[in-house]
Write an enzyme that holds these catalytic residues in place. Structure first.
Site, PDB file in Angstrom:
ATOM      1  N   LYS A   1      18.740  -4.332   2.662  1.00 48.43           N
ATOM      2  CA  LYS A   1      19.525  -3.683   4.053  1.00 48.43           C
ATOM      3  C   LYS A   1      20.530  -2.819   3.320  1.00 48.43           C
ATOM      4  CE  LYS A   1      21.778  -8.322   4.214  1.00 48.43           C
ATOM      5  NZ  LYS A   1      21.752  -9.555   4.778  1.00 48.43           N
TER       6      LYS A   1
ATOM      7  N   TYR B   1      51.538   7.838  -4.706  1.00 52.01           N
ATOM      8  CA  TYR B   1      51.859   7.383  -3.304  1.00 52.01           C
ATOM      9  C   TYR B   1      52.652   6.322  -3.452  1.00 52.01           C
ATOM     10  CZ  TYR B   1      49.034  11.128  -1.449  1.00 52.01           C
ATOM     11  OH  TYR B   1      48.293  12.486  -1.189  1.00 52.01           O
TER      12      TYR B   1
HETATM   13  C1  LIG Z   1      21.629 -10.483   3.611  1.00 47.72           C
HETATM   14  C2  LIG Z   1      20.355 -11.615   3.621  1.00 47.72           C
HETATM   15  C3  LIG Z   1      19.985 -12.042   2.662  1.00 47.72           C
HETATM   16  C4  LIG Z   1      20.232 -11.969   1.282  1.00 47.72           C
HETATM   17  O1  LIG Z   1      21.583 -12.706   1.061  1.00 47.72           O
HETATM   18  P1  LIG Z   1      22.192 -12.360  -0.413  1.00 47.72           P
HETATM   19  O2  LIG Z   1      23.296 -13.325  -0.457  1.00 47.72           O
HETATM   20  O3  LIG Z   1      22.528 -10.988  -0.830  1.00 47.72           O
HETATM   21  O4  LIG Z   1      21.122 -12.756  -1.634  1.00 47.72           O
HETATM   22  C5  LIG Z   1      19.053 -13.252   2.830  1.00 47.72           C
HETATM   23  N1  LIG Z   1      18.801 -13.495   4.221  1.00 47.72           N
HETATM   24  C6  LIG Z   1      19.210 -13.005   5.161  1.00 47.72           C
HETATM   25  C7  LIG Z   1      18.843 -13.381   6.340  1.00 47.72           C
HETATM   26  C8  LIG Z   1      20.084 -12.213   5.109  1.00 47.72           C
HETATM   27  O5  LIG Z   1      20.747 -11.328   6.259  1.00 47.72           O
END
Ligand SMILES: *Cc1c(COP(=O)(O)O)cnc(C)c1O
Length: 374
Positions: free
Chosen positions: A43, A264
């Site tokens: 994702k 800044y």
């Molecule tokens: C994002 C996500 C993961 C992965 O999590 P990590 O902490 O990056 O390993 C696994 N399961 C779900 C449902 C997620 O949304």
């Protein structure tokens, strides 16, 4: 990210994505969870690494898990024939046709999604795999145990291929409620007597709760070589490799005298005469503006091949630039390479100095940063 990498025509900033590091990290997941299949979670543009790089580097995964059905379209168009899991299922009923056409596995986490699938099955469908999501205490997505069992029977009786899924709130922490053990116990009780494979573990559970893996693990952050806790030392034992190197160059050098201030707000004041390197990377590239003085940046040392030193940030990060103390880098000059994060500077170290976690920094790498896949 989209622009192609070519140092001759771009600002000297680049996110270099190492597909071998992806392969290495995936094989570490296989070693840690040898009995499980792997959903590689990609994702958020593969946590900022771009889909193309993840697709190349993680090609031997069992499936890809993502959020947006458009990204599933991308994967199919690029020839991925394996499984694809939509991690939050469908957002609207009218996505069902496309999801079926793409042969996506669907998370089902609420009553409305169950009803959409019931309506579909009245029409007839090619069997769809469902990952029914149980709320075991995180209280984000998912059905509570009673609703879960009812939902399971409703979809199972219509011929959907059922899987059981939950998500841990605290797999990276000890003794925080709800614990992995309490969530696991509720999950096991609720699915007792129901058939179907399970999916439980995120990266933290794969690393630290080997009793809670399930048939399909769902690693995200560890595939990218960063830590679920946001602390690099916590994953050193796992021998993961940083996949992204965010690099730039020194584009100017200032000679400061004692009492001079930088940038800044004049946050940093030189206590003595010193050289400061100006690096072409700022918060508009995704570097955190909250980075404090002392945040590490690696600067190459032209006098040694491959050598370099860690130089601390001095002064506030601005939109397109940041500034580092060159007192320990006497050979640094315009054109010297700077690694903002990567193998030499763990992204989690930058995150810790910026009051966040590596996840957020990786996902926030800006579209204007060119990507190179190596
Ligand atoms: C994002 C996500 C993961 C992965 O999590 P990590 O902490 O990056 O390993 C696994 N399961 C779900 C449902 C997620 O949304």
């Amino acid at each position: 990210m989209g622009a192609s990498a070519n140092s001759l025509i771009h600002r000297p900033i680049l996110a270099s994505i190492n597909t071998q590091a992806f392969q290495h990290n995936l094989s570490r997941v296989r070693e840690l969870a040898p009995e499980s299949k792997i959903w590689s979670v990609i994702k958020a543009r593969a946590y900022g690494h771009c889909f193309e790089a993840a697709f190349q580097g993680l090609a031997s995964t069992d499936g890809f898990a993502l959020l947006d059905i458009q990204d599933a379209v991308w994967l199919r168009e690029h020839g991925w024939q394996g499984r694809i899991l939509l991690l939050e299922g469908l957002f609207h009923e009218n996505e069902l046709d496309l999801a079926q056409k793409l042969h996506c596995d669907l998370v089902v986490h609420c009553e409305a999604q169950i009803e959409w699938l019931e309506r579909l099955s009245l029409k007839s469908h090619t069997p769809i795999s469902v990952f029914l999501k149980m709320n075991t205490g995180m209280n984000r997505l998912g059905l509570k145990p009673d609703a879960y069992r009812m939902g399971f029977h409703r979809l199972h009786s219509l011929g959907y291929r059922m899987h059981h899924m939950t998500h841990f709130a605290n797999a990276d922490q000890i003794d925080r409620q709800p614990t992995v053990d309490s969530q696991l116990e509720l999950f096991d009780q609720t699915i007792a007597g129901l058939e179907g494979p399970t999916s439980l573990a995120n990266s933290a559970a794969i690393l630290w709760h080997r009793n809670a893996l399930g048939d399909w693990v769902r690693p995200g952050i560890m595939l990218y070589g960063a830590s679920p806790t946001g602390i690099h030392a916590d994953i050193e034992h796992a021998h993961l490799k940083a996949v992204m190197q965010l690099q730039s160059e020194i584009i100017d050098i200032q000679e400061l005298q004692a009492g001079d201030r930088i940038g800044y707000g004049g946050r940093y004041e030189a206590r003595e005469d010193m050289r400061v390197g100006i690096i072409a990377c700022g918060y508009a590239d995704g570097y955190p503006r909250t980075a404090k003085d002392g945040t590490p940046v690696w600067i190459s040392d032209a006098s040694q091949s491959g050598g370099g030193v860690i130089c601390p940030i001095v002064g506030r990060v601005s939109m397109d630039m940041l500034t580092v103390d060159l007192r320990h880098a006497p050979n640094a000059k315009i054109g010297s390479v700077a690694e903002l994060w990567g193998e030499r500077v763990p992204v989690d170290d930058v995150a810790q100095m910026s009051d966040t976690i590596g996840y957020e920094l990786l996902c926030a790498v800006a579209p204007r940063v060119p990507v190179e896949i190596v």
